[in-house]
Scaffold this active site. Structure first.
Site, PDB file in Angstrom:
ATOM      1  N   ARG A 257     -41.566  20.666  93.006  1.00 32.35           N
ATOM      2  CA  ARG A 257     -41.888  21.954  93.635  1.00 32.35           C
ATOM      3  C   ARG A 257     -41.762  21.855  95.159  1.00 32.35           C
ATOM      4  NH1 ARG A 257     -47.535  24.791  92.127  1.00 32.35           N
ATOM      5  NH2 ARG A 257     -48.396  23.197  93.501  1.00 32.35           N
TER       6      ARG A 257
ATOM      7  N   LYS B  76     -44.390  27.029  98.357  1.00 33.40           N
ATOM      8  CA  LYS B  76     -45.794  26.760  98.694  1.00 33.40           C
ATOM      9  C   LYS B  76     -45.828  26.453 100.187  1.00 33.40           C
ATOM     10  CE  LYS B  76     -49.730  24.296  96.749  1.00 33.40           C
ATOM     11  NZ  LYS B  76     -50.670  25.397  96.838  1.00 33.40           N
TER      12      LYS B  76
ATOM     13  N   GLU C  41     -51.900  37.069  91.528  1.00 37.82           N
ATOM     14  CA  GLU C  41     -52.645  35.829  91.312  1.00 37.82           C
ATOM     15  C   GLU C  41     -53.934  35.938  92.113  1.00 37.82           C
ATOM     16  OE1 GLU C  41     -50.498  32.472  92.910  1.00 37.82           O
ATOM     17  OE2 GLU C  41     -50.090  33.495  94.786  1.00 37.82           O
TER      18      GLU C  41
END
Ligand code: PMP
Length: 300
Positions: A50, A149, A182
């Site tokens: 990721r 992220k 989220e």
């Protein structure tokens, strides 16, 4: 505490980043939060993947290979001698000048911190938590792919402040279409009539590693799952609801915006997933070689 900074282990006092680092000046960088359970780094390969994918999208070249970063992470855990820990991997654009242009940054900075974080108290896993919906929307996917992220958490932080002001610990964040994306640092799921549902990534959810683990657990248990659009109506009328995240693991949700979820207690299916996750988390990991790291440190 020993912190990895650009290839060297430093003490907490020595570990420093330039004030010209664009991670500091502009939030230009990416990170990962990873857990170590009983000497196993949980799903390290997935976190590393990721991170490198985030780096690719923001056109940041991580100066070491995946293998080197993986080893550096394991070695930093070992050097700290912690069998249960939280790892923060940060890659920032590196020192540049006062303009935003990353072309003026020399070399990305690589930092690995192994420590502990304040986790949810164990008691909350038995009682569940309440949420509120934040007035701060999730960054639209057209602006920033939610799979990155990044070091830009300001709107999540503002949503967290709202949660705190409302006397709860987490907030639901919606996307610009009013669909559930989220929470500020967690993904969200609901059970309805046996179906397990969670917002899909294009509604603004981070591709959570815990989220993926839960979807896998569900498949193994023969639980039907759906990733798609969810509204607050779906959450309010859920049979069960829970959060997932590296810090939270699987946290039951019992109230959202004053509406009781299900019977107002942590759901049985949620608690079963939590139990299974806690079995899996010590098995599924990259083992830290503590003696090897200690020997290497002794050799200097
Ligand atoms: N959403 C956001 C915004 C997050 O920051 C995180 C990680 N803290 C998550 C979801 C959960 O992802 P993971 O399971 O990989 O920790």
């Amino acid at each position: 505490m020993l912190i990895y900074v650009d290839g060297k282990l430093k003490t907490k006092d020595q570990a420093k980043i330039s004030v010209f680092d664009h991670g500091f000046l502009y939030g230009d960088g990416i990170f990962e939060g990873i857990r170590v359970y009983e000497g196993n780094v949980f799903r390290l390969a997935e976190h590393i993947d990721r991170l490198y994918e985030s780096a690719k999208t923001i056109a940041l070249r991580i100066p070491i290979t995946r293998e080197e970063l993986t080893q550096a992470t394991l070695d930093t855990v070992a050097a700290n001698g912690l069998r249960n820990a939280y790892i923060r991997l940060v890659i920032s654009r590196g020192p540049g000048d006062l303009g935003i242009d990353p072309a003026n940054c020399s070399e990305p900075s690589v930092v690995i911190i192994v420590g502990t974080i304040k986790l949810y108290p164990e008691e909350l896993y038995r009682t569940g938590i309440a949420l509120v919906t934040s007035s701060v929307p999730r960054i639209p996917t057209q602006c920033l792919d939610p799979r990155i992220k990044s070091l830009n958490y300001l709107n999540n932080i503002m949503a967290k402040i709202e949660a705190r002001q409302a006397g709860v610990l987490e907030a639901v964040m919606l996307n610009l279409n009013g669909r559930v994306a989220e929470c500020t640092a967690d993904n969200i799921f609901r059970f309805k009539n046996g179906l397990l549902e969670t917002p899909d990534l294009m509604h603004g959810a981070l591709a959570g590693i815990t989220r993926a683990a839960v979807l896998e657990l569900a498949a193994r248990n023969g639980i039907r799952t759906r990733e798609g659009a969810l509204g607050l109506h779906d959450l309010y009328n859920a049979d069960e609801c829970f959060l997932t995240g590296t810090g939270a693991e699987i946290m039951p949700v019992i109230k959202i915006d004053g509406r009781e979820i299900g019977d107002g207690k942590p759901g049985a299916k949620t608690l079963d997933l939590l139990r299974q996750f806690r079995e899996l988390r010590v098995r599924e990991g990259s083992r830290v070689d503590y003696p090897r790291a200690a020997a290497a440190a002794a050799e200097g």
